[in-house]
Design a protein around this motif. Structure first.
Motif, short mmCIF file in Angstrom:
data_model
loop_
_atom_site.label_atom_id
_atom_site.label_comp_id
_atom_site.label_asym_id
_atom_site.label_seq_id
_atom_site.Cartn_x
_atom_site.Cartn_y
_atom_site.Cartn_z
N ALA A 93 16.52 32.91 79.17
CA ALA A 93 15.76 33.69 78.19
C ALA A 93 15.73 32.97 76.83
O ALA A 93 14.68 32.92 76.18
CB ALA A 93 16.36 35.09 78.04
N GLU A 94 16.86 32.40 76.42
CA GLU A 94 16.91 31.63 75.17
C GLU A 94 15.97 30.44 75.24
O GLU A 94 15.24 30.15 74.28
CB GLU A 94 18.33 31.12 74.91
CG GLU A 94 19.34 32.16 74.54
CD GLU A 94 20.76 31.60 74.56
OE1 GLU A 94 20.93 30.36 74.47
OE2 GLU A 94 21.70 32.40 74.66
N LEU A 95 15.99 29.75 76.35
CA LEU A 95 15.13 28.58 76.53
C LEU A 95 13.65 28.97 76.47
O LEU A 95 12.85 28.31 75.80
CB LEU A 95 15.45 27.90 77.86
CG LEU A 95 14.62 26.67 78.22
CD1 LEU A 95 14.80 25.58 77.18
CD2 LEU A 95 15.02 26.17 79.60
N GLU A 121 20.01 21.37 77.48
CA GLU A 121 19.60 22.68 76.99
C GLU A 121 20.47 23.80 77.56
O GLU A 121 20.37 24.95 77.13
CB GLU A 121 18.13 22.93 77.32
CG GLU A 121 17.22 21.95 76.61
CD GLU A 121 15.77 22.36 76.68
OE1 GLU A 121 15.43 23.38 76.05
OE2 GLU A 121 15.01 21.68 77.38
N PHE A 122 21.33 23.47 78.52
CA PHE A 122 22.15 24.49 79.16
C PHE A 122 23.64 24.30 78.90
O PHE A 122 24.35 25.26 78.64
CB PHE A 122 21.92 24.48 80.68
CG PHE A 122 20.47 24.59 81.05
CD1 PHE A 122 19.81 25.79 80.97
CD2 PHE A 122 19.77 23.47 81.46
CE1 PHE A 122 18.47 25.90 81.30
CE2 PHE A 122 18.43 23.56 81.81
CZ PHE A 122 17.77 24.78 81.71
N VAL A 123 24.12 23.08 79.04
CA VAL A 123 25.55 22.79 78.90
C VAL A 123 25.75 21.45 78.19
O VAL A 123 24.84 20.63 78.12
CB VAL A 123 26.27 22.74 80.28
CG1 VAL A 123 26.27 24.09 80.95
CG2 VAL A 123 25.66 21.69 81.18
N ASN A 124 26.96 21.25 77.71
CA ASN A 124 27.34 19.98 77.09
C ASN A 124 27.92 19.09 78.18
O ASN A 124 29.12 19.10 78.43
CB ASN A 124 28.33 20.23 75.97
CG ASN A 124 28.75 18.96 75.27
OD1 ASN A 124 28.44 17.85 75.70
ND2 ASN A 124 29.47 19.12 74.18
N MET A 125 27.07 18.32 78.84
CA MET A 125 27.50 17.52 79.99
C MET A 125 28.51 16.45 79.60
O MET A 125 29.42 16.15 80.36
CB MET A 125 26.28 16.89 80.66
CG MET A 125 26.58 16.29 82.01
SD MET A 125 27.17 17.50 83.22
CE MET A 125 25.66 18.31 83.65
N ARG A 170 27.33 29.36 82.01
CA ARG A 170 25.94 29.14 81.58
C ARG A 170 25.04 28.71 82.75
O ARG A 170 23.83 28.73 82.62
CB ARG A 170 25.89 28.13 80.45
CG ARG A 170 26.61 28.62 79.20
CD ARG A 170 26.55 27.65 78.05
NE ARG A 170 25.21 27.35 77.60
CZ ARG A 170 24.45 28.12 76.83
NH1 ARG A 170 24.91 29.29 76.43
NH2 ARG A 170 23.25 27.73 76.46
N LEU A 171 25.63 28.34 83.87
CA LEU A 171 24.87 27.94 85.05
C LEU A 171 24.98 28.94 86.20
O LEU A 171 24.46 28.70 87.28
CB LEU A 171 25.33 26.56 85.54
CG LEU A 171 25.11 25.40 84.56
CD1 LEU A 171 25.78 24.15 85.07
CD2 LEU A 171 23.63 25.17 84.34
N SER A 172 25.69 30.05 85.96
CA SER A 172 25.88 31.04 87.02
C SER A 172 25.24 32.36 86.63
O SER A 172 24.95 32.60 85.46
CB SER A 172 27.37 31.23 87.30
OG SER A 172 28.02 31.75 86.15
#
Length: 169
Positions: free
Chosen positions: A155-157, A96-100, A137-139
């Motif tokens: 906020a999007e989540l 939901e945050f990054v394309n791992m 996206r993680l900072s």
């Protein structure tokens, strides 16, 4: 290649295998602090420096799937290497945050002895480009004009979850 941690967690076998593989090469550093890394500032600094200067950061399973070490690796520009039997475990972890899958690597626990060969075949340039692109996206940004930082992602989540619940789920 760098890894930080001890062999005390539930993934003891994988961590011991990694320690053994790292012990056989000068291109791999296995840093196991004597005290809890969460409480020892010198150990934290040493661990973060190792991640910052490494191309790959080994992330064997730990106490929780979404642990701080993975985020530290990404923010420091180090390609995270997971050790999971199922690719979905590490890809979905932060989906939901990054394309791992675009910036990380998975090595199955049964393949640890082939770690050097597997990592040699990775397109490091592309993985690093993806790290730089997605790390924001993680900072948390100090700028009012930053778009897509961790606050925006959170906020999007929350909005997606609110909509999901409002639809009766």
């Amino acid at each position: 290649v760098g890894t930080v941690g001890t062999a005390k967690q539930a993934s003891r076998n994988v961590r011991l295998q990694i320690r053994d593989v790292c012990g056989n090469t000068s291109s791999c550093v296995f840093y196991a602090p004597k005290s809890s890394i969460q409480k020892d500032h010198a150990a934290i600094n040493t661990g973060l420096l190792l991640k910052r200067t490494s191309t790959f950061c080994l992330e064997p399973p730990g106490e929780s799937p979404g642990r701080r070490s993975v985020v530290d690796s990404i923010l420091l520009g180090c390609i995270p290497v997971f050790f999971e039997e199922d690719d979905h475990n590490w890809i979905d972890m932060y989906s939901e945050f990054v394309n791992m899958s675009a910036m990380g690597v998975n090595v199955r626990p049964s393949q640890v002895s082939s770690l050097a060969v597997i990592l040699h075949g990775v397109d490091v340039g592309e993985k690093k480009r993806q790290l730089r692109r997605q790390a924001v996206r993680l900072s948390y940004s100090l700028s009012d004009h930053a778009v897509g930082d961790a606050i925006d992602v959170f906020a999007e989540l929350l909005e997606r979850r609110r909509l999901w619940w409002s639809e009766g789920h």
